[in-house]
Write a protein that holds these residues in place. Structure first.
Motif, PDB file in Angstrom:
ATOM      1  N   ARG A   1       0.833  -1.208   0.000  1.00  0.00           N
ATOM      2  CA  ARG A   1       0.000   0.000   0.000  1.00  0.00           C
ATOM      3  C   ARG A   1       0.870   1.262   0.000  1.00  0.00           C
ATOM      4  NH1 ARG A   1      -4.742  -0.227   3.976  1.00  0.00           N
ATOM      5  NH2 ARG A   1      -5.847   0.808   2.306  1.00  0.00           N
ATOM      6  N   LYS A   2       0.428   2.245  -0.760  1.00  0.00           N
ATOM      7  CA  LYS A   2       1.233   3.444  -1.008  1.00  0.00           C
ATOM      8  C   LYS A   2       0.760   4.597  -0.105  1.00  0.00           C
ATOM      9  CE  LYS A   2      -0.267   3.058  -5.288  1.00  0.00           C
ATOM     10  NZ  LYS A   2      -1.001   1.788  -5.244  1.00  0.00           N
ATOM     11  N   VAL A   3       1.660   5.061   0.745  1.00  0.00           N
ATOM     12  CA  VAL A   3       1.289   6.092   1.721  1.00  0.00           C
ATOM     13  C   VAL A   3       1.938   7.422   1.345  1.00  0.00           C
ATOM     14  CG1 VAL A   3       1.289   6.709   4.174  1.00  0.00           C
ATOM     15  CG2 VAL A   3       1.237   4.273   3.504  1.00  0.00           C
ATOM     16  N   ALA A   4       1.115   8.450   1.176  1.00  0.00           N
ATOM     17  CA  ALA A   4       1.625   9.807   0.957  1.00  0.00           C
ATOM     18  C   ALA A   4       1.908  10.389   2.337  1.00  0.00           C
ATOM     19  CB  ALA A   4       0.567  10.648   0.250  1.00  0.00           C
ATOM     20  N   VAL A   5       3.135  10.882   2.547  1.00  0.00           N
ATOM     21  CA  VAL A   5       3.497  11.465   3.845  1.00  0.00           C
ATOM     22  C   VAL A   5       3.682  12.968   3.632  1.00  0.00           C
ATOM     23  CG1 VAL A   5       5.190  11.452   5.727  1.00  0.00           C
ATOM     24  CG2 VAL A   5       4.612   9.308   4.552  1.00  0.00           C
ATOM     25  N   ALA A   6       2.839  13.761   4.314  1.00  0.00           N
ATOM     26  CA  ALA A   6       2.877  15.205   4.087  1.00  0.00           C
ATOM     27  C   ALA A   6       2.930  15.944   5.423  1.00  0.00           C
ATOM     28  CB  ALA A   6       1.646  15.636   3.297  1.00  0.00           C
ATOM     29  N   VAL A   7       3.446  17.185   5.374  1.00  0.00           N
ATOM     30  CA  VAL A   7       3.494  18.019   6.574  1.00  0.00           C
ATOM     31  C   VAL A   7       2.614  19.242   6.309  1.00  0.00           C
ATOM     32  CG1 VAL A   7       4.975  19.368   8.108  1.00  0.00           C
ATOM     33  CG2 VAL A   7       5.847  17.250   7.094  1.00  0.00           C
ATOM     34  N   ALA A   8       1.585  19.397   7.134  1.00  0.00           N
ATOM     35  CA  ALA A   8       0.651  20.526   7.000  1.00  0.00           C
ATOM     36  C   ALA A   8       0.380  20.858   5.528  1.00  0.00           C
ATOM     37  CB  ALA A   8       1.198  21.744   7.750  1.00  0.00           C
ATOM     38  N   PRO A   9      -0.137  19.920   4.759  1.00  0.00           N
ATOM     39  CA  PRO A   9      -0.280  20.144   3.308  1.00  0.00           C
ATOM     40  C   PRO A   9      -1.322  21.208   2.964  1.00  0.00           C
ATOM     41  CG  PRO A   9      -1.386  18.104   3.967  1.00  0.00           C
ATOM     42  CD  PRO A   9      -0.663  18.602   5.177  1.00  0.00           C
ATOM     43  N   GLU A  10      -0.987  22.006   1.940  1.00  0.00           N
ATOM     44  CA  GLU A  10      -1.941  22.977   1.394  1.00  0.00           C
ATOM     45  C   GLU A  10      -3.005  22.197   0.638  1.00  0.00           C
ATOM     46  OE1 GLU A  10      -1.746  26.250   1.668  1.00  0.00           O
ATOM     47  OE2 GLU A  10       0.257  26.412   2.555  1.00  0.00           O
ATOM     48  N   SER A  11      -4.126  22.886   0.438  1.00  0.00           N
ATOM     49  CA  SER A  11      -5.270  22.282  -0.255  1.00  0.00           C
ATOM     50  C   SER A  11      -4.878  21.689  -1.618  1.00  0.00           C
ATOM     51  CB  SER A  11      -6.310  23.381  -0.451  1.00  0.00           C
ATOM     52  OG  SER A  11      -7.554  22.825  -0.458  1.00  0.00           O
ATOM     53  N   GLU A  12      -4.030  22.448  -2.327  1.00  0.00           N
ATOM     54  CA  GLU A  12      -3.618  22.030  -3.674  1.00  0.00           C
ATOM     55  C   GLU A  12      -2.888  20.671  -3.631  1.00  0.00           C
ATOM     56  OE1 GLU A  12      -0.767  24.190  -6.644  1.00  0.00           O
ATOM     57  OE2 GLU A  12      -2.259  25.590  -5.852  1.00  0.00           O
TER      58      GLU A  12
ATOM     59  N   VAL B   1      -0.490  12.457   7.697  1.00  0.00           N
ATOM     60  CA  VAL B   1      -0.283  13.899   7.791  1.00  0.00           C
ATOM     61  C   VAL B   1       0.343  14.289   9.131  1.00  0.00           C
ATOM     62  CG1 VAL B   1      -2.714  14.333   8.408  1.00  0.00           C
ATOM     63  CG2 VAL B   1      -1.372  16.145   7.402  1.00  0.00           C
ATOM     64  N   HIS B   2       1.465  15.014   9.029  1.00  0.00           N
ATOM     65  CA  HIS B   2       2.179  15.538  10.195  1.00  0.00           C
ATOM     66  C   HIS B   2       1.920  17.048  10.298  1.00  0.00           C
ATOM     67  CE1 HIS B   2       5.282  12.172  10.714  1.00  0.00           C
ATOM     68  NE2 HIS B   2       4.759  11.878   9.525  1.00  0.00           N
ATOM     69  N   GLY B   3       2.233  17.604  11.474  1.00  0.00           N
ATOM     70  CA  GLY B   3       2.271  19.063  11.613  1.00  0.00           C
ATOM     71  C   GLY B   3       0.919  19.733  11.647  1.00  0.00           C
ATOM     72  N   VAL B   4      -0.136  18.978  11.946  1.00  0.00           N
ATOM     73  CA  VAL B   4      -1.478  19.584  12.059  1.00  0.00           C
ATOM     74  C   VAL B   4      -2.109  19.079  13.357  1.00  0.00           C
ATOM     75  CG1 VAL B   4      -1.872  19.759   9.567  1.00  0.00           C
ATOM     76  CG2 VAL B   4      -2.624  17.712  10.776  1.00  0.00           C
ATOM     77  N   ASP B   5      -3.102  19.824  13.856  1.00  0.00           N
ATOM     78  CA  ASP B   5      -3.817  19.323  15.024  1.00  0.00           C
ATOM     79  C   ASP B   5      -4.975  18.430  14.563  1.00  0.00           C
ATOM     80  OD1 ASP B   5      -5.794  21.050  14.149  1.00  0.00           O
ATOM     81  OD2 ASP B   5      -5.458  22.540  15.715  1.00  0.00           O
ATOM     82  N   ALA B   6      -5.681  17.860  15.530  1.00  0.00           N
ATOM     83  CA  ALA B   6      -6.738  16.904  15.175  1.00  0.00           C
ATOM     84  C   ALA B   6      -7.840  17.552  14.337  1.00  0.00           C
ATOM     85  CB  ALA B   6      -7.318  16.278  16.442  1.00  0.00           C
ATOM     86  N   ALA B   7      -8.176  18.804  14.679  1.00  0.00           N
ATOM     87  CA  ALA B   7      -9.248  19.489  13.939  1.00  0.00           C
ATOM     88  C   ALA B   7      -8.857  19.654  12.470  1.00  0.00           C
ATOM     89  CB  ALA B   7      -9.525  20.840  14.587  1.00  0.00           C
ATOM     90  N   GLU B   8      -7.600  20.055  12.237  1.00  0.00           N
ATOM     91  CA  GLU B   8      -7.122  20.242  10.862  1.00  0.00           C
ATOM     92  C   GLU B   8      -7.073  18.891  10.127  1.00  0.00           C
ATOM     93  OE1 GLU B   8      -6.848  22.861   9.178  1.00  0.00           O
ATOM     94  OE2 GLU B   8      -5.814  22.072   7.428  1.00  0.00           O
ATOM     95  N   ALA B   9      -6.637  17.845  10.854  1.00  0.00           N
ATOM     96  CA  ALA B   9      -6.589  16.511  10.238  1.00  0.00           C
ATOM     97  C   ALA B   9      -7.992  16.053   9.847  1.00  0.00           C
ATOM     98  CB  ALA B   9      -5.946  15.516  11.204  1.00  0.00           C
ATOM     99  N   GLU B  10      -8.978  16.395  10.674  1.00  0.00           N
ATOM    100  CA  GLU B  10     -10.371  16.057  10.351  1.00  0.00           C
ATOM    101  C   GLU B  10     -10.810  16.789   9.071  1.00  0.00           C
ATOM    102  OE1 GLU B  10     -12.913  14.166  11.897  1.00  0.00           O
ATOM    103  OE2 GLU B  10     -11.422  13.245  13.191  1.00  0.00           O
ATOM    104  N   ARG B  11     -10.382  18.060   8.948  1.00  0.00           N
ATOM    105  CA  ARG B  11     -10.735  18.831   7.735  1.00  0.00           C
ATOM    106  C   ARG B  11     -10.079  18.202   6.498  1.00  0.00           C
ATOM    107  NH1 ARG B  11     -10.883  23.294  11.082  1.00  0.00           N
ATOM    108  NH2 ARG B  11      -8.660  23.712  10.953  1.00  0.00           N
TER     109      ARG B  11
END
Ligand SMILES: O=C(O)c1ccccc1NCC(=O)[C@H](O)[C@H](O)COP(=O)(O)O
Length: 224
Positions: free
Chosen positions: A55-66, A81-91
């Protein structure tokens, strides 16, 4: 059995190594400041050579919408996803159709208590990682596994498992300590990057010997 994720894949030789060793997840770091950075385009080229059951995992830090949109179109199976809080991860999880793993980079015990209080509705799993990204350092669990932070992580793991979420242990794992990590935390997935690398002409690369040793150490915990 504990599944294995090899993170920070950058080239075709490493893809061949993963195919030969038969691991469960391949992580591609889409963060420009990382020494293991690949573009989404490069990751897509590498997918073509990767066995279909990895399985292929994209690893990102606080990624922009784009970037989230680009990842969503690229053929990844999961977004870590790293570098975000739970609320941002939910978004982020609401924006993408991919399952999202929230990576928590632990620095002190208070942090685990804070994360435990968060509500997770859309998050598919949590990666408990050391403070610095891909540093090859643990978050300090190998002393005895009984201190406040380890107990809090185990309690967090119980909550996640009760909700059917995946629990991933990361940060400083290697063939020598992974069995102890599994004994203490019983993760669904053991995630490693630095611990299976070697330096070759000054360049870091995943080592087939180290990955095989790592896999053997994981299998031994299940009597395989
Ligand atoms: O590897 C990186 O450089 C990196 C950069 C930014 C975000 C995440 C990154 N790596 C994630 C991982 O490799 C694993 O999830 C984990 O951190 C394991 O790393 P290691 O301690 O090197 O085994």
């Amino acid at each position: 059995m504990t599944k294995i994720k090899i993170c920070g894949i950058t080239g075709e030789d490493e893809i061949a190594t993963l195919n030969e060793t038969g691991v469960d997840y391949a992580g591609f770091v889409l963060y420009e400041k990382s020494k293991r950075y690949v573009t989404v385009q490069k990751a897509r080229q590498l997918f073509e050579k990767l066995n279909k059951d990895i399985r292929k995992v994209a690893v990102a830090v606080a990624p922009e919408s784009e970037l989230i949109e680009e990842i969503g179109r690229a053929g990844f199976d999961l977004l870590q996803v790293h570098g975000v809080d739970a609320a941002e991860a939910e978004r982020i999880a609401a924006q993408t159709k991919l399952p999202v793993w929230l990576a928590v980079n632990l620095r002190d015990p208070a942090e685990v208590r804070r994360w435990r209080r968060e509500e997770y509705h859309r998050i598919a799993g949590v990666v408990i990682d050391a403070g610095a990204y891909g540093s090859g350092k643990t978050f300090g669990w190998e002393q005895n596994g009984q201190d406040e932070m380890c107990c809090a992580v185990r309690a967090f793991r119980e909550e996640l498992l009760a909700e059917g979420r995946t629990f991933v242990l990361a940060g400083g794992l290697n063939a020598e300590n992974v069995a102890e990590g599994i004994r203490i935390f019983a993760p669904d997935v053991a995630d490693v990057s630095s611990g299976v690398e070697t330096l070759c002409d000054g360049m870091r690369a995943k080592s087939i010997i180290r990955i095989k040793k790592f896999k053997k150490a994981v299998q031994k915990t299940e009597g395989v």
